[in-house]
Design a protein around this motif. Sequence first.
Motif, PDB file in Angstrom:
ATOM      1  N   ARG A  38       4.719  -8.395  35.807  1.00 41.55           N
ATOM      2  CA  ARG A  38       4.079  -8.466  37.129  1.00 41.55           C
ATOM      3  C   ARG A  38       5.166  -8.295  38.195  1.00 41.55           C
ATOM      4  O   ARG A  38       6.094  -9.104  38.281  1.00 41.55           O
ATOM      5  CB  ARG A  38       3.359  -9.801  37.281  1.00 41.55           C
ATOM      6  N   VAL A  39       5.032  -7.215  38.960  1.00 46.63           N
ATOM      7  CA  VAL A  39       6.081  -6.840  39.925  1.00 46.63           C
ATOM      8  C   VAL A  39       5.482  -6.829  41.331  1.00 46.63           C
ATOM      9  O   VAL A  39       4.410  -6.258  41.530  1.00 46.63           O
ATOM     10  CB  VAL A  39       6.631  -5.424  39.611  1.00 46.63           C
ATOM     11  N   ALA A  40       6.177  -7.453  42.275  1.00 46.81           N
ATOM     12  CA  ALA A  40       5.765  -7.334  43.681  1.00 46.81           C
ATOM     13  C   ALA A  40       6.789  -6.501  44.426  1.00 46.81           C
ATOM     14  O   ALA A  40       7.995  -6.736  44.301  1.00 46.81           O
ATOM     15  CB  ALA A  40       5.668  -8.716  44.315  1.00 46.81           C
ATOM     16  N   GLN A  41       6.317  -5.525  45.156  1.00 51.69           N
ATOM     17  CA  GLN A  41       7.173  -4.780  46.091  1.00 51.69           C
ATOM     18  C   GLN A  41       6.773  -5.275  47.472  1.00 51.69           C
ATOM     19  O   GLN A  41       5.598  -5.189  47.837  1.00 51.69           O
ATOM     20  CB  GLN A  41       6.898  -3.268  45.998  1.00 51.69           C
ATOM     21  N   ILE A  42       7.716  -5.777  48.238  1.00 47.15           N
ATOM     22  CA  ILE A  42       7.365  -6.354  49.540  1.00 47.15           C
ATOM     23  C   ILE A  42       8.191  -5.690  50.643  1.00 47.15           C
ATOM     24  O   ILE A  42       9.425  -5.635  50.560  1.00 47.15           O
ATOM     25  CB  ILE A  42       7.631  -7.880  49.560  1.00 47.15           C
ATOM     26  N   ASN A  43       7.488  -5.172  51.655  1.00 47.30           N
ATOM     27  CA  ASN A  43       8.206  -4.611  52.808  1.00 47.30           C
ATOM     28  C   ASN A  43       7.445  -4.963  54.085  1.00 47.30           C
ATOM     29  O   ASN A  43       6.564  -5.823  54.068  1.00 47.30           O
ATOM     30  CB  ASN A  43       8.424  -3.096  52.643  1.00 47.30           C
ATOM     31  N   ALA A  44       7.793  -4.271  55.184  1.00 42.49           N
ATOM     32  CA  ALA A  44       7.244  -4.692  56.476  1.00 42.49           C
ATOM     33  C   ALA A  44       6.137  -3.791  57.003  1.00 42.49           C
ATOM     34  O   ALA A  44       5.422  -4.180  57.921  1.00 42.49           O
ATOM     35  CB  ALA A  44       8.376  -4.770  57.503  1.00 42.49           C
ATOM     36  N   THR A  45       6.006  -2.592  56.479  1.00 40.38           N
ATOM     37  CA  THR A  45       5.009  -1.683  57.068  1.00 40.38           C
ATOM     38  C   THR A  45       4.402  -0.767  56.009  1.00 40.38           C
ATOM     39  O   THR A  45       5.120  -0.288  55.120  1.00 40.38           O
ATOM     40  CB  THR A  45       5.623  -0.833  58.219  1.00 40.38           C
ATOM     41  N   PRO A  46       3.093  -0.511  56.096  1.00 41.96           N
ATOM     42  CA  PRO A  46       2.466   0.378  55.112  1.00 41.96           C
ATOM     43  C   PRO A  46       2.585   1.862  55.481  1.00 41.96           C
ATOM     44  O   PRO A  46       2.169   2.721  54.717  1.00 41.96           O
ATOM     45  CB  PRO A  46       0.997  -0.061  55.142  1.00 41.96           C
ATOM     46  N   TYR A  47       3.119   2.176  56.662  1.00 40.41           N
ATOM     47  CA  TYR A  47       3.241   3.589  57.063  1.00 40.41           C
ATOM     48  C   TYR A  47       4.428   3.759  58.009  1.00 40.41           C
ATOM     49  O   TYR A  47       4.857   2.796  58.648  1.00 40.41           O
ATOM     50  CB  TYR A  47       1.956   4.082  57.759  1.00 40.41           C
TER      51      TYR A  47
END
Length: 411
Positions: A38-47
């Motif tokens: 189970r991997v989470a990729q986390i960032n600040a913006t979807p575009y």
Amino acid sequence: MLQLVDVAQRSLDSFIPVVGEAVVDELRRLAEPLRGARVAQINATPYGGGVSELLRSIVPLERDLGLATDWSIITGGEPFFAVTKALHNALQGAKFALTPDVRETYLNQSMRNAQLLDMPYDFIIVHDPQPAALPELHGRGSARWIWRCHIDTANPDPDAWDFLRPFLAAYDAAVFTMQEFAPRDLPMPRTVCIPPAIDPLSPKNAYLPPDMCQLALSWIGLDVNKPIITQVSRFDSWKDPLGVIEAYKLVRRHVPDLQLALFGAMALDDPEGWQIYRQVMDQKGDDPLIHVHTNLTGVGNFEINALQRTSRVVVQKSIREGFGLVVSEALWKSTPVVASNVGGIPLQAPPGIGGFLVTTVDEAVEKILYLLTNPSEAASLAALGKEHIKENFLITRLLADELRLLKSVAG
Ligand code: UDP
């Protein structure tokens, strides 16, 4: 819960015609021990910007390989993203005013995001400084944490680095695009170097026939029968859009019908964008040969694909650049580049391959003119560039590197 970004289902088999069966088989072999992880990729913006571009491709492909990968974005309002943009700028060397207010804004919002993070994950990959405090504020749980830094942090402002560094101690590993970007006193035990890559099958990069390019570009006012040069970049002073206009105006003295296209996305986490956009529009004035567009005026992947394909030269006049996916995007489409000799750009267009590396406006003018007036040499450089991107900067290589990294931090 943090907000999940929805992505489509994709199959790696569709890459076989581009990269060959052996590459896809190797990816499946590498993924085997990670099936079900189970991997989470986390960032600040979807575009807007390179990180969302990468995740949009990586996440469905990891799922196709049997990993349970999610993509989540953190929340935050204007004040938080103004602070994180200042931090981003400072990590690239700008001055940073670390007031109590700045600290509090970053910490309070990071705490809120930490509370929103559900933890059913084995691996959490956190992109860039905006969500960097999550493991420290949430607690590491049983997950392995990786900080993926996409920017040039070789010479950060000392106050900004002192502020961020303690949060990084909670990670198992850091990933940089180049070894040179890794500050010497990184607090985590492992540092890995993985450059980004482009997705040759995304709507931005997939083949478009010339009639579709013509349709897309005339839709936004460009004349495909006259030469076009382009820069595609967020409106950000590090991308030097004003320097591009200056160079363009000098080149146009010799090529009077030359058009300039500046496409700039507005990202959710970049409140400086409108300010730079206004400066660009002032500089453009009422010049009908300069075309400025943003994602908010409805210009998207179709038009960018057509533009990168049709332009005679793609320019990337960055002052600092983590990687600059747009360079690989242009070369993949066999368009030569004139790009700054900074950050990750020379990895993609080393001397003699793909075009020319420059440092000043005058050099950019000289090289753009050279490519415009020597089309067969421009085509040979671009062909070498395309080959170089195929070998080194397609998403399948990035996937393989990421799988190896997960395996190694799993221990
Ligand atoms: N991009 C876009 N629309 C725009 C400007 C940029 O879709 O108007 C995309 C561009 O094609 C590339 C990414 O955003 O895929 C920018 O990545 P890059 O690494 O060049 O720069 P970053 O924004 O991450 O600093």
